[in-house]
Design a protein around this motif. Structure first.
Motif, PDB file in Angstrom:
ATOM      1  N   UNK A   1      -1.863 -13.029   5.830  1.00  0.00           N
ATOM      2  CA  UNK A   1      -2.138 -11.353   6.284  1.00  0.00           C
ATOM      3  C   UNK A   1      -0.376 -11.331   7.107  1.00  0.00           C
ATOM      4  N   UNK A   2       0.623 -12.970   7.549  1.00  0.00           N
ATOM      5  CA  UNK A   2       1.588 -11.811   7.631  1.00  0.00           C
ATOM      6  C   UNK A   2       2.869 -12.024   6.475  1.00  0.00           C
ATOM      7  N   UNK A   3       2.003 -12.465   5.384  1.00  0.00           N
ATOM      8  CA  UNK A   3       2.468 -11.977   3.723  1.00  0.00           C
ATOM      9  C   UNK A   3       2.295 -10.751   3.560  1.00  0.00           C
ATOM     10  N   UNK A   4       1.334  -9.578   3.934  1.00  0.00           N
ATOM     11  CA  UNK A   4       1.125  -8.571   3.669  1.00  0.00           C
ATOM     12  C   UNK A   4       1.436  -7.910   4.907  1.00  0.00           C
ATOM     13  N   UNK A   5       2.225  -8.359   5.646  1.00  0.00           N
ATOM     14  CA  UNK A   5       2.436  -7.190   6.741  1.00  0.00           C
ATOM     15  C   UNK A   5       4.216  -7.254   5.999  1.00  0.00           C
ATOM     16  N   UNK A   6       4.576  -7.681   5.921  1.00  0.00           N
ATOM     17  CA  UNK A   6       6.253  -8.607   5.321  1.00  0.00           C
ATOM     18  C   UNK A   6       5.996  -7.306   4.075  1.00  0.00           C
ATOM     19  N   UNK A   7       5.099  -7.587   3.295  1.00  0.00           N
ATOM     20  CA  UNK A   7       5.438  -6.565   2.114  1.00  0.00           C
ATOM     21  C   UNK A   7       5.287  -4.963   2.656  1.00  0.00           C
ATOM     22  N   UNK A   8       3.890  -5.160   3.356  1.00  0.00           N
ATOM     23  CA  UNK A   8       3.811  -3.178   4.019  1.00  0.00           C
ATOM     24  C   UNK A   8       5.178  -2.345   4.702  1.00  0.00           C
ATOM     25  N   UNK A   9       5.897  -3.836   5.458  1.00  0.00           N
ATOM     26  CA  UNK A   9       6.756  -3.285   6.323  1.00  0.00           C
ATOM     27  C   UNK A   9       8.461  -2.966   5.275  1.00  0.00           C
ATOM     28  N   UNK A  10       8.314  -3.601   4.300  1.00  0.00           N
ATOM     29  CA  UNK A  10       9.860  -3.666   3.442  1.00  0.00           C
ATOM     30  C   UNK A  10       9.174  -2.186   2.094  1.00  0.00           C
ATOM     31  N   UNK A  11       8.040  -1.918   2.426  1.00  0.00           N
ATOM     32  CA  UNK A  11       7.731  -0.451   1.462  1.00  0.00           C
ATOM     33  C   UNK A  11       8.245   0.140   2.499  1.00  0.00           C
ATOM     34  N   UNK A  12       8.302  -0.023   3.762  1.00  0.00           N
ATOM     35  CA  UNK A  12       8.444   0.843   4.709  1.00  0.00           C
ATOM     36  C   UNK A  12      10.244   1.080   4.818  1.00  0.00           C
ATOM     37  N   UNK A  13      10.152   0.608   4.710  1.00  0.00           N
ATOM     38  CA  UNK A  13      12.456   0.055   4.409  1.00  0.00           C
ATOM     39  C   UNK A  13      12.190   1.553   3.144  1.00  0.00           C
ATOM     40  N   UNK A  14      11.879   0.670   2.328  1.00  0.00           N
ATOM     41  CA  UNK A  14      12.490   1.293   1.060  1.00  0.00           C
ATOM     42  C   UNK A  14      12.463   2.468   1.013  1.00  0.00           C
ATOM     43  N   UNK A  15      11.190   3.141   1.508  1.00  0.00           N
ATOM     44  CA  UNK A  15      10.661   4.508   1.254  1.00  0.00           C
ATOM     45  C   UNK A  15      11.210   5.390   2.937  1.00  0.00           C
TER      46      UNK A  15
END
Length: 190
Positions: free
Chosen positions: A163-177
């Motif tokens: 879940x922590x990996x998923x949260x980090x991946x989701x956050x980095x996608x938001x940063x990139x967007x």
């Protein structure tokens, strides 16, 4: 009239606000150009100040009809740096230690344009954080900012490592967007 042409027109008329806009947009580029002529940070800082002083003096001589501002700034920077190098033989060597060097705390301060850019980055990150859910904000601060591992982050959040990996991946996608963060990164790296 485009925004760029309007800004260049205001700049060439001697408008102070336009000068500050040009300084904010071009200070990093001028530092890069100056660094091609001078190796020591002291000489680079001195030369950059000399270039901006020359830009201020020559501001009204810029001809808007001759094209973009950047080539004019590059030529002015190059010419001023060459003049400084020619004059270098007539000045004391900058490597000679100063007696009051220990008291010169300003030498350790970041250059003004870097301090301005850091403030812009902090404001943009703060604005970005406002729209994040609590868990993603923790991931940003602790996982990205503080460099916690996925295991440490999972313990802190009370979730699984997956879940922590998923949260980090989701956050980095938001940063990139984020258009504002991308624009800032482009400005910082240019």
């Amino acid at each position: 009239m485009s925004d760029d042409t309007a800004q260049r027109t205001r700049f060439s008329s001697g408008e102070r606000a336009a000068f500050l806009e040009v300084y904010t947009a071009q200070a990093r580029a001028v530092r890069r150009w100056v660094a091609r002529f001078f190796k020591s940070p002291f000489e680079q800082e001195e030369a950059a100040q000399e270039v901006w002083l020359m830009v201020h003096r020559m501001q009204t001589s810029y001809d808007v009809n001759r094209g973009p501002l950047e080539p004019w700034l590059r030529a002015l920077t190059s010419n001023r740096c060459r003049e400084l190098l020619r004059a270098k033989g007539r000045r004391p060597d900058a490597s000679v230690p100063l007696d009051d060097g220990d008291e010169a705390l300003w030498l350790d301060a970041p250059p003004p344009d870097e301090a301005l850019m850091q403030a812009k980055v902090q404001a943009a990150v703060q604005a970005f954080r406002q729209g994040l859910p609590k868990a993603e904000d923790v991931v940003l601060q602790r996982g990205v900012g503080d460099g916690l591992t996925h295991e440490e982050l999972a313990r802190e959040l009370g979730v699984t490592v997956r879940q922590s990996k998923h949260l980090k991946k989701k956050l980095l996608a938001k940063v990139a967007a984020s258009a504002s963060l991308r624009a800032l990164a482009k400005e910082w790296l240019s």
